[in-house]
Design an enzyme around this catalytic site. Structure first.
Site, PDB file in Angstrom:
ATOM      1  N   HIS A 102       1.051  -1.380  -0.108  1.00  0.00           N
ATOM      2  CA  HIS A 102      -0.169  -0.111   0.005  1.00  0.00           C
ATOM      3  C   HIS A 102       0.917   1.421  -0.003  1.00  0.00           C
ATOM      4  O   HIS A 102       0.111   2.379  -0.139  1.00  0.00           O
ATOM      5  CB  HIS A 102      -1.040   0.179   1.113  1.00  0.00           C
ATOM      6  CG  HIS A 102      -1.952   0.320   0.669  1.00  0.00           C
ATOM      7  ND1 HIS A 102      -3.821  -0.203   1.185  1.00  0.00           N
ATOM      8  CD2 HIS A 102      -2.344   1.044   0.088  1.00  0.00           C
ATOM      9  CE1 HIS A 102      -4.986   1.075   0.961  1.00  0.00           C
ATOM     10  NE2 HIS A 102      -3.971   1.198   0.116  1.00  0.00           N
ATOM     11  N   ASP A 129     -10.135  -0.983   3.869  1.00  0.00           N
ATOM     12  CA  ASP A 129      -8.211  -1.449   4.379  1.00  0.00           C
ATOM     13  C   ASP A 129      -8.816  -1.165   5.557  1.00  0.00           C
ATOM     14  O   ASP A 129      -9.812  -0.791   6.147  1.00  0.00           O
ATOM     15  CB  ASP A 129      -7.595  -0.640   4.284  1.00  0.00           C
ATOM     16  CG  ASP A 129      -6.307  -0.433   4.743  1.00  0.00           C
ATOM     17  OD1 ASP A 129      -6.181  -1.377   5.339  1.00  0.00           O
ATOM     18  OD2 ASP A 129      -5.162  -0.182   3.827  1.00  0.00           O
ATOM     19  N   HIS A 131      -6.642  -1.219   7.639  1.00  0.00           N
ATOM     20  CA  HIS A 131      -6.069  -0.147   8.689  1.00  0.00           C
ATOM     21  C   HIS A 131      -6.154   1.415   7.785  1.00  0.00           C
ATOM     22  O   HIS A 131      -6.312   1.893   6.938  1.00  0.00           O
ATOM     23  CB  HIS A 131      -4.289  -0.480   7.656  1.00  0.00           C
ATOM     24  CG  HIS A 131      -4.087  -2.062   8.895  1.00  0.00           C
ATOM     25  ND1 HIS A 131      -4.601  -2.666   8.160  1.00  0.00           N
ATOM     26  CD2 HIS A 131      -3.467  -2.486  10.083  1.00  0.00           C
ATOM     27  CE1 HIS A 131      -3.711  -3.465   8.369  1.00  0.00           C
ATOM     28  NE2 HIS A 131      -4.089  -3.715   9.925  1.00  0.00           N
ATOM     29  N   ASP A 133      -3.192   3.782   8.139  1.00  0.00           N
ATOM     30  CA  ASP A 133      -1.543   4.236   7.025  1.00  0.00           C
ATOM     31  C   ASP A 133      -1.438   6.094   7.220  1.00  0.00           C
ATOM     32  O   ASP A 133      -0.908   6.226   6.475  1.00  0.00           O
ATOM     33  CB  ASP A 133      -2.116   3.523   5.947  1.00  0.00           C
ATOM     34  CG  ASP A 133      -2.025   2.970   5.310  1.00  0.00           C
ATOM     35  OD1 ASP A 133      -2.166   1.458   6.018  1.00  0.00           O
ATOM     36  OD2 ASP A 133      -2.532   1.883   4.453  1.00  0.00           O
ATOM     37  N   HIS A 146       4.210   0.405   4.135  1.00  0.00           N
ATOM     38  CA  HIS A 146       2.867   0.865   3.864  1.00  0.00           C
ATOM     39  C   HIS A 146       2.004   1.758   5.139  1.00  0.00           C
ATOM     40  O   HIS A 146       0.910   1.403   4.622  1.00  0.00           O
ATOM     41  CB  HIS A 146       2.325  -0.178   3.288  1.00  0.00           C
ATOM     42  CG  HIS A 146       2.138  -1.518   4.627  1.00  0.00           C
ATOM     43  ND1 HIS A 146       2.595  -2.959   4.619  1.00  0.00           N
ATOM     44  CD2 HIS A 146       3.445  -0.974   5.661  1.00  0.00           C
ATOM     45  CE1 HIS A 146       2.080  -3.745   5.431  1.00  0.00           C
ATOM     46  NE2 HIS A 146       2.307  -2.862   6.362  1.00  0.00           N
ATOM     47  N   ASP A 232      -6.778  -2.123  -0.677  1.00  0.00           N
ATOM     48  CA  ASP A 232      -6.223  -3.305   0.395  1.00  0.00           C
ATOM     49  C   ASP A 232      -6.705  -4.788   0.406  1.00  0.00           C
ATOM     50  O   ASP A 232      -7.631  -4.460   1.011  1.00  0.00           O
ATOM     51  CB  ASP A 232      -5.938  -2.354   1.490  1.00  0.00           C
ATOM     52  CG  ASP A 232      -4.536  -3.452   1.910  1.00  0.00           C
ATOM     53  OD1 ASP A 232      -4.440  -4.727   2.509  1.00  0.00           O
ATOM     54  OD2 ASP A 232      -3.781  -2.465   2.672  1.00  0.00           O
ATOM     55  N   ASP A 234      -6.692  -6.367   2.439  1.00  0.00           N
ATOM     56  CA  ASP A 234      -7.221  -6.768   4.070  1.00  0.00           C
ATOM     57  C   ASP A 234      -8.233  -6.090   3.840  1.00  0.00           C
ATOM     58  O   ASP A 234      -9.244  -6.184   5.480  1.00  0.00           O
ATOM     59  CB  ASP A 234      -6.095  -6.979   4.814  1.00  0.00           C
ATOM     60  CG  ASP A 234      -5.821  -4.790   5.327  1.00  0.00           C
ATOM     61  OD1 ASP A 234      -6.481  -4.547   4.619  1.00  0.00           O
ATOM     62  OD2 ASP A 234      -4.564  -5.356   5.426  1.00  0.00           O
ATOM     63  N   GLU A 277      -1.502  -4.755  -1.683  1.00  0.00           N
ATOM     64  CA  GLU A 277      -1.051  -6.261  -0.449  1.00  0.00           C
ATOM     65  C   GLU A 277      -1.365  -7.179  -1.118  1.00  0.00           C
ATOM     66  O   GLU A 277      -1.712  -7.810   0.054  1.00  0.00           O
ATOM     67  CB  GLU A 277      -1.745  -5.140   0.282  1.00  0.00           C
ATOM     68  CG  GLU A 277      -1.324  -4.506   1.300  1.00  0.00           C
ATOM     69  CD  GLU A 277      -0.548  -3.976   1.872  1.00  0.00           C
ATOM     70  OE1 GLU A 277       0.104  -5.124   2.177  1.00  0.00           O
ATOM     71  OE2 GLU A 277       0.664  -3.020   2.410  1.00  0.00           O
TER      72      GLU A 277
END
Length: 312
Positions: A102, A129, A131, A133, A146, A232, A234, A277
């Site tokens: 990412h 996502d 997260h 980030d 990332h 992403d 995830d 990712e």
């Protein structure tokens, strides 16, 4: 079949492996191509160009006082390259960036933000996502870069002299994060001081992803904005998308993810896309790569009733 709004799109591989802790993301572009991304887009009526993989050649000599930070010079080079490529390829076509981790979004968003600014339109970012980030080079404890692109392209301090200057920072009020479920304390504190919209998985459970996304899309449309989507792996629940090095239980389901993509297509607002990712080394017989291709198909116009029956 739904008629494409923009009939041209460009695939750009970015085998960046500077931000993640697990090796394998650099194989992501190849996996997406092998899973049939180009063919899926062409079946929907798009004219597809594939630039192959881009790779930086001019790596600066950079060090940061935070000793945890690693691959900073490589990230700076990738960010400069992808910002230029994103700016160039977003003229007259929809660029689709194939990651890679990412960290690539630091460059892709910077580039399309410059394009939007020159067009006199605001850029909005939908961040799908687990997260946020939102670390800076100072606050990251893992040193995995990332975890910093959102902080960088929204203009947080601390990147000066390390990553390229931004031509057009993204207004945090024009950022919406959906699917969040793993946030470090430093990120949580920093986010509380911004206008970024953050919808964690509890918000999705309580209100439904469609309601949350519709509100954001109405805002984009009201301002005649351009919309960059950064997906992403995830964001998705690891039960359906195991091919990622940052698995976080409790992610988006198959139908929630497809609903998001179908609504994005219906909006007609998406102008650029990151797919990041994907780690084929951790995948199960290409399962995650094929799901990303299917989700991209939904974003680009494929409907549930258009989906072919598969036999395994």
């Amino acid at each position: 079949m739904t008629e494409p709004r923009n009939t041209r799109c460009t695939l750009i591989g970015a085998p960046i492996q500077v931000g993640a802790g697990h090796l394998g993301c650099e194989m992501g572009p190849s996996a997406l191509r092998t899973a049939g991304l180009r063919a899926a887009l062409e079946e929907l009526g798009y004219r597809v160009s594939d630039l192959g993989n881009v790779v930086p050649t001019d790596i600066p000599d950079l060090r940061h006082p935070n000793g945890a930070v690693h691959h900073l010079a490589d990230m700076a080079a990738w960010t400069a390259l992808l910002a230029e490529v994103a700016y160039r390829e977003s003229e007259g076509a929809m660029p689709i960036f194939l990651g890679g981790d990412h960290a690539l979004s630091a460059g892709t968003v910077a580039g399309v933000a410059r394009r939007a600014a020159e067009a006199g339109r605001p850029l909005f970012v939908l961040w799908l996502d687990a997260h946020t980030d939102f670390h800076t080079l100072e606050t990251t404890q893992s040193g995995n870069l990332h975890g910093v692109p959102m902080a960088y392209f929204t203009g947080r301090e601390g990147f000066e002299g390390y990553l390229p200057p931004l031509a057009a920072p993204v207004d945090p009020a024009r950022v919406c994060m959906i699917g969040i479920r793993s946030v470090d304390p430093a990120e949580r504190e920093a986010l509380a001081r911004t206008a970024i919209t953050v919808h964690d998985m509890r918000m999705i459970d309580e209100h439904g992803v469609g309601v949350l996304l519709r509100s954001f899309l109405e805002k984009v449309a009201a301002e005649d904005g351009m919309l960059h989507v950064s997906l992403d792996v995830d964001f998705l629940d690891p039960d359906i998308a195991p091919g990622v090095g940052t698995t976080v239980p409790g992610g988006a389901t198959f139908r929630e993810a497809h609903l998001v993509m179908e609504m994005l297509h219906d909006s007609g607002l998406v102008t650029s896309l990151d797919l990041v990712e994907l780690n084929p080394f951790l995948d199960e017989r290409g399962r995650t790569a094929r799901l990303l291709v299917d989700l991209t198909g939904s974003l680009m116009g494929r409907r549930v009733l258009d989906r072919p029956t598969r036999s395994f």
